[in-house]
Write an enzyme that holds these catalytic residues in place. Sequence first.
Site, PDB file in Angstrom:
ATOM      1  N   GLN A  76       0.828  -1.202   0.000  1.00  0.00           N
ATOM      2  CA  GLN A  76       0.000   0.000   0.000  1.00  0.00           C
ATOM      3  C   GLN A  76       0.868   1.261   0.000  1.00  0.00           C
ATOM      4  OE1 GLN A  76      -3.495  -0.307   2.854  1.00  0.00           O
ATOM      5  NE2 GLN A  76      -2.298  -2.085   3.472  1.00  0.00           N
ATOM      6  N   HIS A  80       2.341   5.227  -3.307  1.00  0.00           N
ATOM      7  CA  HIS A  80       2.540   6.672  -3.347  1.00  0.00           C
ATOM      8  C   HIS A  80       3.762   6.968  -4.213  1.00  0.00           C
ATOM      9  CE1 HIS A  80      -0.592   7.567  -0.419  1.00  0.00           C
ATOM     10  NE2 HIS A  80      -0.201   6.477   0.210  1.00  0.00           N
ATOM     11  N   ARG A  81       3.592   7.782  -5.203  1.00  0.00           N
ATOM     12  CA  ARG A  81       4.602   7.946  -6.248  1.00  0.00           C
ATOM     13  C   ARG A  81       5.797   8.807  -5.844  1.00  0.00           C
ATOM     14  NH1 ARG A  81       1.251   4.649  -7.619  1.00  0.00           N
ATOM     15  NH2 ARG A  81       0.296   4.459  -9.667  1.00  0.00           N
ATOM     16  N   ARG A 166      -3.776   8.014   4.689  1.00  0.00           N
ATOM     17  CA  ARG A 166      -3.599   6.697   5.297  1.00  0.00           C
ATOM     18  C   ARG A 166      -3.974   6.624   6.775  1.00  0.00           C
ATOM     19  NH1 ARG A 166      -3.617   2.996   1.242  1.00  0.00           N
ATOM     20  NH2 ARG A 166      -2.235   3.666  -0.453  1.00  0.00           N
TER      21      ARG A 166
END
Length: 208
Positions: A76, A80-81, A166
Amino acid sequence: MDKNIQLKVTLLSITPDAEKLIEEAGRTCYLSFDKIGADSAKDFIQKLIKIGHDSPLEHACATFRIENCSRAMTHQLVRHRLMSVSQQSQRYVDEDNFSFVTPPTIPKEFQKEFRDDMEVIRQMYIKWRNKGLKKEDARFVLPNACTSEIVVTANFREWRHIIKLRTSPKAQWEIRIVCMEILKILKNKAPTCFSDVEIGQEHPSDTQ
């Protein structure tokens, strides 16, 4: 989690004088260097955040080591890039004695059954290694519960985004714990940049 392991989040590095750097960068946009003073960074950064001009926060970064987390959680996080990631590799690390995370939602009366299932998987992995499969191929039988270790670097703007997303009630429990701990550390180290961030500010319809 497996009773023998404990989730751990450690700050490895953070930009020195981060808030002064952000002020210096932000004031370049307005050529307002004459307003820099001993305590000017706090008010200026708060104003930037309030008006949505948060790109200057990208000039400061923080690096964390996360230990004893599940592969389910790291899958997960790496979605996030805008971050740099170095993770324990199942291609090169032997997993014949892997630790695992037990979801807290498993009722107490079923936890032994879950541990037994993990042992079955361990023996499957060992079997395929003994049959000559390389670690990179034997790992195909490993579970998402398998623990991992990961080092993650992101700028302050991205950490603000990750934490808001998150820590949502819709986020998975493990990544919520990790991000709440990261927020606690960042509020201590760079309070002006994170004091306004509250747990669960954003509520995405699908937090994978």
